[in-house]
Design an enzyme around this catalytic site. Structure first.
Site, PDB file in Angstrom:
ATOM      1  N   CYS A  82      18.351 -10.561  60.651  1.00 54.56           N
ATOM      2  CA  CYS A  82      19.394  -9.691  59.735  1.00 54.56           C
ATOM      3  C   CYS A  82      18.980  -8.801  58.868  1.00 54.56           C
ATOM      4  O   CYS A  82      19.365  -7.872  58.631  1.00 54.56           O
ATOM      5  CB  CYS A  82      20.431 -10.826  59.128  1.00 54.56           C
ATOM      6  SG  CYS A  82      20.659 -12.294  60.287  1.00 54.56           S
ATOM      7  N   ASP A  83      18.059  -9.161  58.262  1.00 55.57           N
ATOM      8  CA  ASP A  83      17.541  -8.628  57.035  1.00 55.57           C
ATOM      9  C   ASP A  83      16.065  -7.874  57.042  1.00 55.57           C
ATOM     10  O   ASP A  83      15.567  -7.181  55.984  1.00 55.57           O
ATOM     11  CB  ASP A  83      17.544  -9.387  55.726  1.00 55.57           C
ATOM     12  CG  ASP A  83      19.057 -10.342  55.568  1.00 55.57           C
ATOM     13  OD1 ASP A  83      20.052  -9.278  55.756  1.00 55.57           O
ATOM     14  OD2 ASP A  83      19.240 -11.294  55.089  1.00 55.57           O
ATOM     15  N   CYS A  85      17.477 -15.272  57.455  1.00 58.42           N
ATOM     16  CA  CYS A  85      17.668 -14.617  58.797  1.00 58.42           C
ATOM     17  C   CYS A  85      16.759 -13.427  58.607  1.00 58.42           C
ATOM     18  O   CYS A  85      17.225 -12.442  58.333  1.00 58.42           O
ATOM     19  CB  CYS A  85      19.114 -14.293  58.932  1.00 58.42           C
ATOM     20  SG  CYS A  85      19.365 -13.572  60.315  1.00 58.42           S
TER      21      CYS A  85
END
Ligand code: NDP
Length: 313
Positions: free
Chosen positions: A138-139, A135
């Site tokens: 997300c990261d 992701c």
């Protein structure tokens, strides 16, 4: 005593929330369990540009919050919790939440979606949370001014590579074929981005690093006489190679295809068990779009309402 409801919805992506909007407007008093990723996959994407009604685009998170608010406005009971077991071959259906509480329901709408796939390399597990991610949104933040690789050649891979190029110093896109599978517009954006280097006909076969990912072992033309091995130095390794349907808890009860997608009556969300419906990516290996998921969530709620009224429930 077990709680008894008329319509239980499992999953909180566009399919689940849309089913909740329609079911609550039809007075079914639906209860929806959000699962481990409230809002579903769209909460891990950046801009959604193709959902009708948003000419300027909208973030995935905002879109899902709006759908949730809309469902709540009409009385849907949206709860934290994950369905851990089901018994669908009985009446009423039995649904276990977090291994503890059992709810009985006249109808069940399954909208559990799909999850990111991994290559299956032992190094993916070894470096989980230490440089391996599925992701980018997300990261990606952790890789500002660093070097990363994205695996895959579809729309997701291109989207993630472009997103990461906005943060990282350099992005490798590792594509096993000699071409991208993504839509033309995404291909063009990817190819024109000066920070993205596409490694066509390449496979990642391993990762290395002391306390986290420091690089990947790559093989070009794998399995041919032109095979060539080399390493790339990277700090982050992102998977974008598609998804698997979240159907483990339904195995042995519903008809699943060879990949695990729920098989429904063609053109409808009806499963082979009366009163059980499947909507969104969990039953759709073909389109997998937010708008098609929302559409099938609507169909599932309408079918649930018909099922209940035909039986006077
Ligand atoms: P896709 O299935 O379209 O693409 C998966 C990619 O990963 C392919 O390039 C595939 O290669 C590659 N791949 C799969 N397995 C491996 C493996 N073991 N090793 C190396 N590479 C592998 O998945 P996406 O998630 O990209 O897209 C799914 C659907 O969602 C599509 O319909 C897409 O159009 C849609 N989508 C739309 C978006 C938008 O419109 N904004 C954004 C994101 C997704 P190969 O081609 O060789 O099979």
């Amino acid at each position: 005593m077990n709680e008894k409801v008329r319509c239980l919805i499992i999953g909180s992506g566009p399919a689940g929330y849309t089913a909740a909007i329609y079911a609550s407007r039809a007075n079914l008093s639906p209860v929806l369990y959000e699962g481990i990723q409230p809002g579903g996959q769209l909460t891990t994407t950046t801009e959604v540009e193709n959902f009708p009604g948003y000419p300027e685009g909208i973030t995935g998170t905002e879109l899902m919050e709006d759908l949730k608010k809309q469902a709540t406005r009409f009385g849907a009971d949206i709860r934290f919790g994950t369905v851990t077991a089901v018994d669908l071959n009985c009446y009423p259906k039995k649904i276990v939440i977090d291994g503890e509480k059992t709810i009985e329901s006249d109808t069940v709408i399954i909208a559990t979606g799909a999850s990111a796939k991994y290559l299956g390399l032992p190094d993916e597990a070894k470096y989980a949370g230490m440089g391996v991610s599925a992701c980018a949104t997300c990261d990606g933040f952790f890789y500002r001014k660093k070097r990363v690789a994205v695996v895959g050649g579809g729309d997701t891979a291109c989207e993630e590579a472009i997103y990461l190029a906005g943060l990282a110093e350099k992005v490798y896109l590792i594509v096993r074929k000699p071409f991208l599978r993504a839509s033309k517009v995404m291909q063009d954006r990817t190819m024109q981005n000066p920070k993205i280097e596409i490694l066509f006909e390449c496979n990642a076969v391993g990762l290395f690093g002391e306390n986290g990912v420091e690089g990947a072992h790559i093989v070009r033309h794998m399995g041919t006489d032109k095979e060539e091995k080399f390493d790339i130095n990277i700090d982050g390794f992102f998977l974008a190679i598609g998804h698997s349907p979240n159907t483990k808890i339904f195995e042995g009860q519903l008809n699943l295809d060879s990949v695990g997608y729920i098989i429904t009556e063609p053109g409808t969300p009806k499963t082979w068990i009366e009163g059980v419906f499947a909507a969104g990516d969990v039953a759709d290996p073909h389109y997998r779009q937010a708008i098609t998921a929302a559409g099938s969530g609507c169909q599932a709620a309408i079918e649930a309402e018909r099922y209940l009224s035909e039986r006077g429930l």
